[in-house]
Write a protein that holds these residues in place. Structure first.
Motif: not given
Length: 143
Positions: A111-133
């Protein structure tokens, strides 16, 4: 030792200095004020005494403990700045910081993903961390 001639300051004992340092959590200005001496005099005494240096370090550690207790209390209450501070400092070991690198493997690597995590909300960052974990845990369990 008697007071130095021509000064209004008395020589303070190590015990008096220890008490002042503990009472003021290692704050040198407040401790000197409590003792009625100049801050520079107190600094000099501490510099020349390994025992007083240790007392100073322990007094400051006690203050840090109190600050950490306050931080924990605010995190538990859901205080967002406290949560973010904790994640950026203590959570750094788990990948929380000012920037995060995400490496994809398998099908996701194509996948060609342009990942800019600054665009995510804090809640989305928490969800992303849980999924990555979760994904990381699954990968580790399959080894």
């Amino acid at each position: 030792m008697p007071p130095v001639k021509g000064t209004k300051y008395e020589i303070k004992t190590d015990e008096e200095i220890t008490t002042a340092l503990i009472k003021n959590y290692g704050n040198l200005t407040a401790s000197a004020r409590t003792l009625g001496i100049l801050r520079t005099v107190l600094q000099r005494r501490i510099q020349h005494s390994p025992e007083l240096k240790e007392v100073l370090n322990e007094a400051r550690d006690a203050l840090i403990d109190i600050a950490e207790e306050g931080l924990v209390g605010n995190v538990i209450k859901g205080n967002l700045p406290a949560i973010m501070y904790t994640l950026k400092t203590i959570g750094k070991e788990r990948g929380w910081g000012e920037s995060q690198d995400i490496n994809f493997t398998g099908k996701m690597a194509n996948l060609n993903l342009n990942t800019d995590l600054s665009k995510l909300t804090n809640e989305e960052l928490v969800q992303l961390e849980l999924l990555i974990g979760k994904a990381t845990t699954n990968n580790q369990n399959s080894d």
